[in-house]
Design a protein around this motif. Structure first.
Motif, PDB file in Angstrom:
ATOM      1  N   ASP A 127       0.838  -1.164   0.086  1.00  0.00           N
ATOM      2  CA  ASP A 127       0.058   0.038  -0.105  1.00  0.00           C
ATOM      3  C   ASP A 127       0.673   1.275   0.100  1.00  0.00           C
ATOM      4  O   ASP A 127       0.505   2.408  -0.020  1.00  0.00           O
ATOM      5  CB  ASP A 127      -1.047   0.097   1.231  1.00  0.00           C
ATOM      6  CG  ASP A 127      -2.115  -0.837   1.192  1.00  0.00           C
ATOM      7  OD1 ASP A 127      -2.276  -1.558  -0.061  1.00  0.00           O
ATOM      8  OD2 ASP A 127      -2.670  -1.423   2.217  1.00  0.00           O
ATOM      9  N   GLN A 197     -12.851  11.442   1.376  1.00  0.00           N
ATOM     10  CA  GLN A 197     -12.333  10.218   1.157  1.00  0.00           C
ATOM     11  C   GLN A 197     -12.698   9.053   2.045  1.00  0.00           C
ATOM     12  O   GLN A 197     -12.890   7.943   1.785  1.00  0.00           O
ATOM     13  CB  GLN A 197     -10.773  10.192   0.715  1.00  0.00           C
ATOM     14  CG  GLN A 197     -10.113   8.705   0.648  1.00  0.00           C
ATOM     15  CD  GLN A 197     -10.819   8.243  -0.726  1.00  0.00           C
ATOM     16  OE1 GLN A 197     -10.665   9.076  -1.963  1.00  0.00           O
ATOM     17  NE2 GLN A 197     -10.825   6.904  -0.872  1.00  0.00           N
ATOM     18  N   SER A 258      -2.712   2.769  -1.576  1.00  0.00           N
ATOM     19  CA  SER A 258      -3.770   1.704  -1.324  1.00  0.00           C
ATOM     20  C   SER A 258      -4.951   2.116  -2.489  1.00  0.00           C
ATOM     21  O   SER A 258      -5.313   3.193  -2.556  1.00  0.00           O
ATOM     22  CB  SER A 258      -4.347   1.768   0.003  1.00  0.00           C
ATOM     23  OG  SER A 258      -4.680   3.149   0.563  1.00  0.00           O
ATOM     24  N   GLU A 259      -5.457   1.049  -2.901  1.00  0.00           N
ATOM     25  CA  GLU A 259      -6.698   1.140  -3.701  1.00  0.00           C
ATOM     26  C   GLU A 259      -7.736   1.801  -3.185  1.00  0.00           C
ATOM     27  O   GLU A 259      -8.553   2.814  -3.841  1.00  0.00           O
ATOM     28  CB  GLU A 259      -6.896   0.038  -4.435  1.00  0.00           C
ATOM     29  CG  GLU A 259      -5.601  -0.653  -5.374  1.00  0.00           C
ATOM     30  CD  GLU A 259      -6.238  -1.802  -6.161  1.00  0.00           C
ATOM     31  OE1 GLU A 259      -7.209  -2.160  -5.840  1.00  0.00           O
ATOM     32  OE2 GLU A 259      -5.304  -2.310  -6.875  1.00  0.00           O
ATOM     33  N   GLN A 260      -8.267   1.094  -2.068  1.00  0.00           N
ATOM     34  CA  GLN A 260      -9.546   1.886  -1.493  1.00  0.00           C
ATOM     35  C   GLN A 260      -9.341   2.186   0.016  1.00  0.00           C
ATOM     36  O   GLN A 260      -9.479   1.469   0.896  1.00  0.00           O
ATOM     37  CB  GLN A 260     -10.733   0.685  -1.665  1.00  0.00           C
ATOM     38  CG  GLN A 260     -11.189   0.232  -2.878  1.00  0.00           C
ATOM     39  CD  GLN A 260     -12.360  -0.660  -3.006  1.00  0.00           C
ATOM     40  OE1 GLN A 260     -12.309  -1.616  -2.098  1.00  0.00           O
ATOM     41  NE2 GLN A 260     -13.209  -0.409  -3.890  1.00  0.00           N
ATOM     42  N   THR A 262      -9.526   3.329   3.462  1.00  0.00           N
ATOM     43  CA  THR A 262     -10.708   3.477   4.598  1.00  0.00           C
ATOM     44  C   THR A 262     -10.131   3.835   5.961  1.00  0.00           C
ATOM     45  O   THR A 262      -8.814   3.639   6.236  1.00  0.00           O
ATOM     46  CB  THR A 262     -11.587   2.212   4.715  1.00  0.00           C
ATOM     47  OG1 THR A 262     -10.426   1.076   5.166  1.00  0.00           O
ATOM     48  CG2 THR A 262     -12.240   1.988   3.430  1.00  0.00           C
TER      49      THR A 262
END
Length: 301
Positions: A127, A197, A258-260, A262
């Protein structure tokens, strides 16, 4: 327990309305900016990306942070001229600013930040991408070391200094001053792209940090520790790790790819619910803080 009470000796600062002009000016600008963002067809993050494409990361960072440095000068001048209050009394109840406290706070939070970032990179190496570029990093390093302390100092002088003293004098309540400034501090970050985000859960961190800075200010009778902690938080973060969706999108050493992304509520709980109380406990022992109830919730007499 003198940080707020020391101003009771000054006739000018007994009038709480004196705190309204600068506060209305600053938060009026914040409110208008929030409205522009809300009704704009371009998101905050997209606006930052457009600015970076046009000017580059270093100039974009300079454009975004320079106004805070100017506002710091304006605020200190306002306090000195309009309130006829010394900058020393805005900073501390001590006879002089304790720079060792500033440095101590900076060092403590630098180490903690480095540990958290190091754990994140080691636990999820995919990531994070090493993006160090000497020709871009070192000019940014100069800008960051010069201007980030001014930016964080403005926020501390405004929140834990000016507003905490003003609200404390107006309400005669330390608890109201602490809670109000801590919540306002968190809400100031609502327009940050991190909220867009990660969601509103990130506000737990911002408001929690506001209470952390506020508690140490009231317990220590000055903002020196908060100045050091806040500067370390922003400097280390901006230099070491950034992403394409944060307020500070800089030429840092690492990039979060990192793609998603959270928010980790476990990590937030560890930081806010465990690490910060432990730091306050350590500071309380080191600086011999006592009467926690009176200092945090007592009336201002």
């Amino acid at each position: 327990m003198k940080y707020i009470e020391q101003l009771l000796r000054k006739k000018d600062n007994k009038n709480s309305w004196h705190y309204l002009p600068f506060s209305l000016f600053f938060f009026g600008i914040m409110f208008l900016n929030a409205l522009l963002i809300k009704y704009s067809e371009v998101s905050t993050n997209d606006a930052i990306k457009m600015s970076i494409e046009k000017y580059g990361k270093n100039i974009n960072f300079l454009i975004n942070i320079l106004p805070m440095a100017v506002l710091l000068v304006f605020l200190l001048g306002w306090v000195r001229i309009f309130h006829q209050q010394s900058i020393l009394s805005l900073t501390t109840a001590r006879s002089q600013v304790d720079w060792k406290r500033v440095l101590h706070g900076f060092c403590i939070w630098s180490v903690i930040t480095l540990v958290f970032i190091g754990i994140a990179i080691i636990s999820s190496p995919k990531d994070y991408e090493l993006t160090f570029n000497a020709s871009a990093f070192f000019p940014f390093l100069f800008i960051a070391l010069l201007l980030i302390p001014l930016q964080t100092s403005f926020e501390e002088f405004l929140m834990r200094g000016y507003l905490m003293q003003g609200i404390g004098l107006a309400t005669k309540s330390r608890a109201v001053a602490l809670c109000t400034t801590s919540i306002i501090f968190g809400l100031m970050h609502l327009a940050n792209p991190e909220v867009e985000q990660l969601g509103y859960g990130i506000m737990i961190f911002y408001i929690g940090m506001g209470f952390f800075f506020g508690i140490m200010t009231l317990m220590d009778d000055g903002i020196e520790l908060a100045l050091g902690f806040h500067a370390a938080n922003n400097i280390i973060g901006a230099l070491l790790l950034t992403s394409n969706w944060t307020a500070f999108q800089t030429n840092s050493i690492f990039l979060d790819v990192s793609e998603q992304p959270t928010i980790s509520y476990l990590e937030t709980f560890i930081q806010i619910g465990i690490v910060l109380p432990l730091v306050l406990f350590y500071l309380g022992k080191k600086y011999k803080w006592n009467n926690w109830t009176g200092r945090l919730f007592g009336r201002i007499k």
